[in-house]
Design a protein around this motif. Structure first.
Motif, PDB file in Angstrom:
ATOM      1  N   SER A   1       0.834  -1.195   0.000  1.00  0.00           N
ATOM      2  CA  SER A   1       0.000   0.000   0.000  1.00  0.00           C
ATOM      3  C   SER A   1       0.867   1.242   0.000  1.00  0.00           C
ATOM      4  CB  SER A   1      -0.901   0.004   1.244  1.00  0.00           C
ATOM      5  OG  SER A   1      -1.796   1.074   1.197  1.00  0.00           O
ATOM      6  N   PRO A   2       0.654   2.195  -0.928  1.00  0.00           N
ATOM      7  CA  PRO A   2       1.503   3.377  -1.010  1.00  0.00           C
ATOM      8  C   PRO A   2       1.143   4.407   0.052  1.00  0.00           C
ATOM      9  CG  PRO A   2      -0.253   3.524  -2.617  1.00  0.00           C
ATOM     10  CD  PRO A   2      -0.405   2.202  -1.930  1.00  0.00           C
ATOM     11  N   PRO A   3       2.049   5.344   0.337  1.00  0.00           N
ATOM     12  CA  PRO A   3       1.720   6.408   1.288  1.00  0.00           C
ATOM     13  C   PRO A   3       0.620   7.302   0.746  1.00  0.00           C
ATOM     14  CG  PRO A   3       3.782   6.880   0.159  1.00  0.00           C
ATOM     15  CD  PRO A   3       3.401   5.481  -0.202  1.00  0.00           C
ATOM     16  N   ILE A   4      -0.178   7.887   1.642  1.00  0.00           N
ATOM     17  CA  ILE A   4      -1.301   8.718   1.228  1.00  0.00           C
ATOM     18  C   ILE A   4      -0.855  10.142   0.953  1.00  0.00           C
ATOM     19  CG2 ILE A   4      -3.533   9.640   1.984  1.00  0.00           C
ATOM     20  CD1 ILE A   4      -3.792   7.050   3.676  1.00  0.00           C
ATOM     21  N   GLY A   5      -0.031  10.697   1.805  1.00  0.00           N
ATOM     22  CA  GLY A   5       0.444  12.067   1.653  1.00  0.00           C
ATOM     23  C   GLY A   5       1.785  12.201   2.344  1.00  0.00           C
ATOM     24  N   PRO A   6       2.243  13.414   2.594  1.00  0.00           N
ATOM     25  CA  PRO A   6       3.516  13.605   3.290  1.00  0.00           C
ATOM     26  C   PRO A   6       3.406  13.155   4.742  1.00  0.00           C
ATOM     27  CG  PRO A   6       2.366  15.684   3.099  1.00  0.00           C
ATOM     28  CD  PRO A   6       1.584  14.697   2.278  1.00  0.00           C
ATOM     29  N   SER A   7       4.534  12.852   5.341  1.00  0.00           N
ATOM     30  CA  SER A   7       4.520  12.499   6.758  1.00  0.00           C
ATOM     31  C   SER A   7       4.299  13.750   7.598  1.00  0.00           C
ATOM     32  CB  SER A   7       5.845  11.832   7.147  1.00  0.00           C
ATOM     33  OG  SER A   7       6.899  12.776   7.095  1.00  0.00           O
ATOM     34  N   VAL A   8       3.920  13.562   8.830  1.00  0.00           N
ATOM     35  CA  VAL A   8       3.693  14.693   9.731  1.00  0.00           C
ATOM     36  C   VAL A   8       4.968  15.517   9.895  1.00  0.00           C
ATOM     37  CG1 VAL A   8       3.187  15.307  12.126  1.00  0.00           C
ATOM     38  CG2 VAL A   8       1.818  13.574  10.979  1.00  0.00           C
ATOM     39  N   ALA A   9       6.111  14.840   9.928  1.00  0.00           N
ATOM     40  CA  ALA A   9       7.388  15.541  10.126  1.00  0.00           C
ATOM     41  C   ALA A   9       7.760  16.392   8.909  1.00  0.00           C
ATOM     42  CB  ALA A   9       8.490  14.527  10.410  1.00  0.00           C
ATOM     43  N   GLU A  10       7.342  15.960   7.720  1.00  0.00           N
ATOM     44  CA  GLU A  10       7.721  16.668   6.495  1.00  0.00           C
ATOM     45  C   GLU A  10       6.712  17.736   6.080  1.00  0.00           C
ATOM     46  OE1 GLU A  10       8.046  13.522   3.740  1.00  0.00           O
ATOM     47  OE2 GLU A  10      10.036  12.866   4.407  1.00  0.00           O
ATOM     48  N   ALA A  11       5.477  17.629   6.565  1.00  0.00           N
ATOM     49  CA  ALA A  11       4.427  18.561   6.141  1.00  0.00           C
ATOM     50  C   ALA A  11       4.659  19.951   6.731  1.00  0.00           C
ATOM     51  CB  ALA A  11       3.063  18.038   6.583  1.00  0.00           C
ATOM     52  N   PRO A  12       4.501  21.005   5.925  1.00  0.00           N
ATOM     53  CA  PRO A  12       4.632  22.369   6.454  1.00  0.00           C
ATOM     54  C   PRO A  12       3.491  22.688   7.408  1.00  0.00           C
ATOM     55  CG  PRO A  12       3.833  22.420   4.195  1.00  0.00           C
ATOM     56  CD  PRO A  12       4.208  21.000   4.475  1.00  0.00           C
ATOM     57  N   LEU A  13       3.711  23.678   8.264  1.00  0.00           N
ATOM     58  CA  LEU A  13       2.708  24.049   9.256  1.00  0.00           C
ATOM     59  C   LEU A  13       1.400  24.464   8.590  1.00  0.00           C
ATOM     60  CD1 LEU A  13       2.117  24.484  12.256  1.00  0.00           C
ATOM     61  CD2 LEU A  13       2.974  26.837  12.007  1.00  0.00           C
ATOM     62  N   SER A  14       1.479  25.071   7.405  1.00  0.00           N
ATOM     63  CA  SER A  14       0.273  25.521   6.715  1.00  0.00           C
ATOM     64  C   SER A  14      -0.661  24.365   6.385  1.00  0.00           C
ATOM     65  CB  SER A  14       0.648  26.259   5.423  1.00  0.00           C
ATOM     66  OG  SER A  14       1.383  25.414   4.548  1.00  0.00           O
ATOM     67  N   THR A  15      -0.092  23.173   6.186  1.00  0.00           N
ATOM     68  CA  THR A  15      -0.918  22.005   5.875  1.00  0.00           C
ATOM     69  C   THR A  15      -1.928  21.729   6.978  1.00  0.00           C
ATOM     70  OG1 THR A  15       0.766  20.960   4.483  1.00  0.00           O
ATOM     71  CG2 THR A  15      -0.877  19.510   5.473  1.00  0.00           C
ATOM     72  N   PHE A  16      -1.492  21.845   8.209  1.00  0.00           N
ATOM     73  CA  PHE A  16      -2.365  21.553   9.342  1.00  0.00           C
ATOM     74  C   PHE A  16      -3.472  22.601   9.473  1.00  0.00           C
ATOM     75  CE2 PHE A  16       1.818  19.756  10.156  1.00  0.00           C
ATOM     76  CZ  PHE A  16       1.501  18.434  10.442  1.00  0.00           C
ATOM     77  N   TRP A  17      -3.109  23.879   9.241  1.00  0.00           N
ATOM     78  CA  TRP A  17      -4.132  24.924   9.303  1.00  0.00           C
ATOM     79  C   TRP A  17      -5.144  24.761   8.175  1.00  0.00           C
ATOM     80  CZ3 TRP A  17      -4.709  27.076  13.677  1.00  0.00           C
ATOM     81  CH2 TRP A  17      -3.611  27.383  14.499  1.00  0.00           C
ATOM     82  N   GLU A  18      -4.665  24.405   6.979  1.00  0.00           N
ATOM     83  CA  GLU A  18      -5.578  24.204   5.851  1.00  0.00           C
ATOM     84  C   GLU A  18      -6.493  23.007   6.090  1.00  0.00           C
ATOM     85  OE1 GLU A  18      -3.347  25.738   1.865  1.00  0.00           O
ATOM     86  OE2 GLU A  18      -2.332  24.136   2.978  1.00  0.00           O
ATOM     87  N   LEU A  19      -5.947  21.959   6.669  1.00  0.00           N
ATOM     88  CA  LEU A  19      -6.752  20.781   6.990  1.00  0.00           C
ATOM     89  C   LEU A  19      -7.855  21.132   7.979  1.00  0.00           C
ATOM     90  CD1 LEU A  19      -7.402  17.756   7.077  1.00  0.00           C
ATOM     91  CD2 LEU A  19      -5.529  17.475   8.733  1.00  0.00           C
ATOM     92  N   ILE A  20      -7.502  21.841   9.033  1.00  0.00           N
ATOM     93  CA  ILE A  20      -8.485  22.236  10.047  1.00  0.00           C
ATOM     94  C   ILE A  20      -9.535  23.166   9.450  1.00  0.00           C
ATOM     95  CG2 ILE A  20      -8.797  23.512  12.204  1.00  0.00           C
ATOM     96  CD1 ILE A  20      -5.995  22.531  13.027  1.00  0.00           C
TER      97      ILE A  20
END
Length: 354
Positions: A170-189
């Motif tokens: 099974s392939p990875p879905i997206g970037p890892s938490v360690a590699e994702a920029p902070l903006s990713t988390f705000w956009e997700l929320i």
């Protein structure tokens, strides 16, 4: 034992199941592994428990993930894919009708449960909508979980016969938490919260899923963002949702579960036969490769079908677009079609005797 302790125990069991499925290279490991482990524990009378309020935020994450699959480039390619999209619509309608009839008349399920359990859409989507319409949530959940598992475990062999390629993992879905920029988390929320509010305002079915998906899709189609929820967050959401669904089986018996799995096996045969037949018909008419169309039409996981597409060097965007289209088509049309069928039921339209 307090509910908090029982919930932590349930999550631990779900994690163990997901980890084992992941190590074994099985499909949708964190969803199906968690669901399997917690369901088995429930049948063994382990005091599993998951609070209902944990479901909406986890469902919203999955909705944002689905929306992230859209991108501006898809718009330019869609015109050439219209014939295959039409074939997918026909295939999905035929498969949904055939499975609903099979589940109702052969398996003996009630009409609401049979309808939503037979739809070739996502596990989470149909469980949410089916529950809102009065269907048996646990039956719908296990039917769809079995559908995904059986189809994803079967389709690789079908493709392997045609292409001679071994497919596993099974392939990875997206970037890892360690590699994702902070903006990713705000956009997700932001997408999750805004989408859930939009779903509530518009009174959408499965509002915590469809609302975030629509907001995320609009942003990704416009090119405003390209973020994808981090892999670990998506896996965590799948783990929790699997645990929530599995904990519903505390009142089920092993005999009932075995019966549902046998019924689901028959339903999977119907789905796979419809998928393969439609793929070869559309391939003969359009010139698309039959193996690529089997992957695009298979009502299994997008992640797993994407891996298979990579293995046979198929058009990944083509496969992804068709899976997203199928999910959106079923999500949008299933509930209105159900309500229309309910209004047209003979006992509802029959005039009372004078």
């Amino acid at each position: 034992m307090s509910q908090s302790v029982r919930f932590l125990l349930t999550l631990a069991l779900g994690f163990c199941g997901g980890w084992l499925f992941d190590r074994a290279g099985l499909p949708l490991p964190w969803m199906l592994g968690s669901l399997s482990a917690v369901t088995l524990s429930a049948l063994l009378r382990v005091p599993v428990f998951a609070p209902p309020k944990i479901r909406p935020p986890m469902t919203a994450i999955i909705g944002v993930l689905l929306g992230a699959g859209f991108h501006p480039g898809l718009i330019d390619q869609v015109a050439g894919w219209l014939p295959s999209f039409l074939g997918l619509i026909v295939s999905s309608v035929v498969a949904g009708c055939a499975c609903s009839i099979y589940l109702s008349r052969v398996a003996g399920l009630d009409r609401v449960t049979a309808y939503f359990a037979g739809m070739p859409g996502g596990l989470i989507e149909m469980v949410e909508i089916g529950r809102e319409r009065g269907g048996a949530e646990t039956t719908i959940a296990l039917m769809h979980a079995s559908r995904i598992f059986l189809i994803v475990m079967t389709v690789p062999f079908l493709v392997q016969i045609v292409e001679g390629v071994s497919i596993a993992g099974s392939p990875p879905i997206g970037p890892s938490v360690a590699e994702a920029p902070l903006s990713t988390f705000w956009e997700l929320i932001a997408c999750a919260v805004a989408g859930s509010l939009l779903g509530s305002i518009l009174r959408l079915p499965a509002r915590h899923l469809l609302g975030p998906m629509l907001v995320s899709a609009a942003l990704h189609l416009s090119g405003a963002t390209t973020f994808v929820p981090p892999t670990e967050i998506v896996q965590g959401a799948q783990l929790v949702l699997g645990a929530v669904l599995g904990s519903r089986f505390t009142a089920a018996t092993p005999r009932e579960v075995r019966r549902i799995l046998c019924i689901a096996a028959g339903m999977s045969v119907v789905l796979i036969s419809t998928t393969v037949g439609a793929a070869f018909v559309v391939a003969a008419v359009t010139g698309f490769g039959p193996s690529t169309l089997v992957l695009a039409y298979s009502p299994g996981g997008l992640t797993e079908m994407g891996l298979m597409a990579i293995a046979i060097q198929a058009d990944i965007a083509f496969v992804a677009a068709h899976h997203l289209f199928r999910v959106v088509f079923v999500m949008i049309c299933a509930d209105p079609a159900f309500q229309l069928l309910e209004r047209l039921r003979p006992e509802r339209v029959r005039k009372p005797a004078a």
